[in-house]
Scaffold this motif. Structure first.
Motif, short mmCIF file in Angstrom:
data_model
loop_
_atom_site.label_atom_id
_atom_site.label_comp_id
_atom_site.label_asym_id
_atom_site.label_seq_id
_atom_site.Cartn_x
_atom_site.Cartn_y
_atom_site.Cartn_z
N ALA A 24 -8.20 -6.42 -4.78
CA ALA A 24 -7.34 -7.30 -4.28
C ALA A 24 -6.03 -6.19 -4.03
CB ALA A 24 -6.93 -8.18 -6.08
N ARG A 25 -6.03 -5.09 -4.49
CA ARG A 25 -4.73 -4.57 -4.49
C ARG A 25 -5.87 -3.77 -2.98
NH1 ARG A 25 -4.59 -2.70 -9.76
NH2 ARG A 25 -6.44 -1.13 -9.15
N ARG A 26 -6.62 -2.94 -2.98
CA ARG A 26 -6.83 -2.93 -1.13
C ARG A 26 -7.15 -3.55 -0.63
NH1 ARG A 26 -13.30 -0.80 -2.39
NH2 ARG A 26 -12.92 -0.99 0.39
N ALA A 27 -6.97 -5.20 -0.97
CA ALA A 27 -7.13 -6.02 0.30
C ALA A 27 -5.38 -6.40 0.49
CB ALA A 27 -7.70 -7.70 -0.03
N ALA A 28 -4.43 -6.36 -0.19
CA ALA A 28 -3.11 -6.18 0.11
C ALA A 28 -2.77 -5.04 0.87
CB ALA A 28 -2.38 -6.60 -1.22
N ILE A 29 -2.70 -4.06 1.12
CA ILE A 29 -2.73 -3.20 1.73
C ILE A 29 -3.35 -2.85 3.10
CG2 ILE A 29 -3.42 -0.41 2.20
CD1 ILE A 29 -3.32 -0.69 -0.73
N LEU A 30 -4.27 -3.46 3.59
CA LEU A 30 -4.75 -4.13 4.28
C LEU A 30 -4.41 -5.45 5.02
CD1 LEU A 30 -9.33 -3.53 3.77
CD2 LEU A 30 -7.49 -1.69 5.23
N GLY A 33 -0.78 -3.88 6.32
CA GLY A 33 -1.35 -2.66 7.43
C GLY A 33 -1.72 -4.11 9.50
N ALA A 34 -2.09 -5.08 9.06
CA ALA A 34 -2.26 -5.62 10.35
C ALA A 34 -1.44 -6.77 9.94
CB ALA A 34 -3.53 -6.82 9.22
N ARG A 35 -0.80 -7.05 9.22
CA ARG A 35 0.48 -7.82 9.50
C ARG A 35 1.60 -6.48 10.70
NH1 ARG A 35 1.87 -9.30 4.89
NH2 ARG A 35 1.13 -10.49 4.38
N GLU A 36 1.93 -5.50 9.96
CA GLU A 36 3.17 -4.46 10.83
C GLU A 36 2.51 -4.15 12.28
OE1 GLU A 36 3.12 -0.98 8.13
OE2 GLU A 36 3.62 -1.81 6.90
N ARG A 37 0.85 -4.03 12.61
CA ARG A 37 0.22 -3.62 13.73
C ARG A 37 0.62 -5.52 14.27
NH1 ARG A 37 -3.80 -0.13 13.96
NH2 ARG A 37 -4.60 1.31 12.92
N LEU A 38 0.82 -6.27 14.12
CA LEU A 38 0.58 -7.40 14.61
C LEU A 38 2.02 -7.46 15.29
CD1 LEU A 38 -2.75 -10.04 12.72
CD2 LEU A 38 -2.33 -8.78 15.73
N ASP A 39 2.91 -7.56 13.92
CA ASP A 39 4.38 -7.77 13.79
C ASP A 39 4.48 -7.06 15.82
OD1 ASP A 39 4.71 -9.36 12.04
OD2 ASP A 39 4.95 -7.83 10.41
N GLY A 40 4.89 -6.18 15.44
CA GLY A 40 4.93 -5.46 16.93
C GLY A 40 4.15 -5.66 18.27
N GLU A 47 -6.12 -8.72 23.98
CA GLU A 47 -7.51 -8.82 22.54
C GLU A 47 -7.92 -7.39 22.17
OE1 GLU A 47 -12.13 -9.85 21.35
OE2 GLU A 47 -10.81 -10.73 22.72
N VAL A 48 -8.05 -6.61 22.74
CA VAL A 48 -8.15 -5.47 22.71
C VAL A 48 -6.97 -4.24 22.12
CG1 VAL A 48 -7.09 -3.34 25.03
CG2 VAL A 48 -8.31 -2.88 23.55
N HIS A 49 -5.69 -5.33 21.91
CA HIS A 49 -4.37 -4.56 21.11
C HIS A 49 -5.09 -5.10 19.55
CE1 HIS A 49 -2.44 -3.80 25.31
NE2 HIS A 49 -2.98 -3.24 25.05
N GLU A 55 -9.94 -6.38 12.47
CA GLU A 55 -10.97 -6.02 11.54
C GLU A 55 -10.40 -5.59 10.21
OE1 GLU A 55 -11.28 -2.23 13.67
OE2 GLU A 55 -13.06 -3.14 15.68
N GLN A 56 -9.14 -5.09 10.25
CA GLN A 56 -8.21 -4.77 8.92
C GLN A 56 -8.15 -6.51 8.24
OE1 GLN A 56 -4.28 -3.01 10.59
NE2 GLN A 56 -5.28 -1.70 8.24
N GLN A 57 -8.14 -7.50 8.70
CA GLN A 57 -7.68 -8.48 8.17
C GLN A 57 -8.85 -9.00 7.89
OE1 GLN A 57 -5.80 -10.71 11.29
NE2 GLN A 57 -4.63 -11.02 9.93
#
Length: 376
Positions: A24-30, A33-40, A47-49, A55-57
């Protein structure tokens, strides 16, 4: 003779729970990270971006599934231990803690059926304990409300995607501390002579005291009678706690923030009210300014078809169109500049200060912090 076998199965459960927590901790980290990427990125980015974040999700979802399997295996092992020794206190305690955690998580997500399922399991394993999840009640604390204020509780029930009010009951006068009430969504109404009623929307759960006290230096105001403009609804100050909406395209991150109180107009702006605004602009600033704020429709960047009829001296509804058949229909096809101009007009007309609500104010006014996927 059974003690070693019980201990062995309990050790298996502990190992599975530890592995589930790690996953669960590893999933939360991923997920972070995915949220930070998508927020930008903008929602229409290629789609390529987005692929790396997706993939992290996907990986995080896989880890969550694996964590659930470990949790299920731990519960199975604990049941096996208790089948050998129904009175083993350690196994019973671990099961109780598991179902309490799951009940609290389900309550945060508004999943009342899951709460009932875990409550049923708690009834099996909790004996002689004062467990809040078994009582079906929650504590209300209003020790920070001014002395003498009457407090009424009105239960809320969701029907046809709206909250329906039940019968109110007085629960006492402030300050109130640890008053037991039935769990679930409700309104706490604060009443004091000469003041406008203040209604606090609360999702009362057994695992916490409700509502949350204001932060240092903040309070919930009790406005004087007449302070809230006619046609408006008081949204009192309070904490906004919102989880990400799993059904939204671009969900907000989890929010827990204090918002000051505000008044919000109860009804949407109708054609009749917007036509009055256009008539005022026409009189004060002339046809060119009024036409700038007149709703238009059309294809492409040029929207050159007026929604209203205009003869050069006045605007009128075009009752042949579906969107303008009634003056009480909500106005449409206005942009941010039009809305800001209308708010300035309302401020000048009424003597009250009106503006567009911020996004978090929209969520609080709509009751999003009560935990429903479609609060409106």
């Amino acid at each position: 003779r059974l003690a070693p076998q019980v201990a062995e199965r309990r050790a298996v459960a502990e190992a599975h729970l530890a592995q589930a927590a790690t996953l669960a901790r590893r999933a939360a980290i991923l997920e972070d990270g995915a949220r930070e990427r998508l927020d930008g990125l903008v929602s229409w980015a290629p789609e390529v971006h987005k692929r790396a974040a997706w993939e992290q999700q996907d990986t995080a979802r896989g880890l969550r599934r694996e964590a659930r399997r470990h949790t299920e295996a731990a519960v199975h092992a604990l049941h096996a231990a208790l089948a050998l020794d129904p009175e083993d206190p350690s196994s019973r305690r671990m099961l109780v803690e598991h179902h309490r955690r799951r009940a609290a998580a389900a309550a945060r997500q508004g999943d009342r059926d899951a709460v009932s399922d875990h409550r049923a399991q708690l009834r099996v394993w909790v004996e002689g304990e004062d467990d809040p999840w078994l009582s079906g009640r929650a504590d209300v604390d209003l020790s920070w409300v001014p002395e003498g204020v009457r407090v009424l509780r009105t239960p809320l029930e969701q029907k046809l995607r709206r909250f329906r009010r039940g019968s109110p009951e007085e629960i006492g006068r402030a300050p109130l501390q640890a008053v037991s009430v039935p769990e679930g969504p409700c309104l706490l109404q604060l009443l004091t002579p000469g003041h406008h009623p203040v209604r606090l929307a609360v999702m009362a759960r057994p695992d916490r005291v409700w509502p949350e006290a204001p932060p240092p230096g903040r309070s919930i105001d009790l406005p004087r009678a007449g302070a809230v403009p006619d046609g408006a609804h008081l949204v009192p100050a309070g904490w906004l706690r919102v989880e990400p909406d799993p059904l939204a395209l671009d969900p907000l991150p989890a929010v827990h923030v204090w918002l000051d109180g505000f008044a919000m107009q109860t009804h949407v702006v109708s054609h009749a009210r917007y036509l009055a605004f256009l008539a005022d602009v026409l009189q004060r600033e002339g046809p060119e300014a009024a036409l700038r704020h007149a709703p238009r429709w059309g294809t492409g960047p040029r929207k050159d078809v007026l929604l209203y009829r205009f003869d050069g001296t006045a605007f009128a509804l075009d009752t042949d169109q579906l969107l303008t058949r009634s003056p009480e229909q909500p106005v449409v096809l206005v942009d941010w500049h039009d809305a800001m101009a209308y708010a300035a007009y309302e401020s000048a007309r009424t003597g009250s200060s009106w503006r567009l609500p911020h996004e978090l104010e929209w969520l609080r006014a709509a009751g999003a912090d009560l935990g429903w996927a479609f609060p409106w």
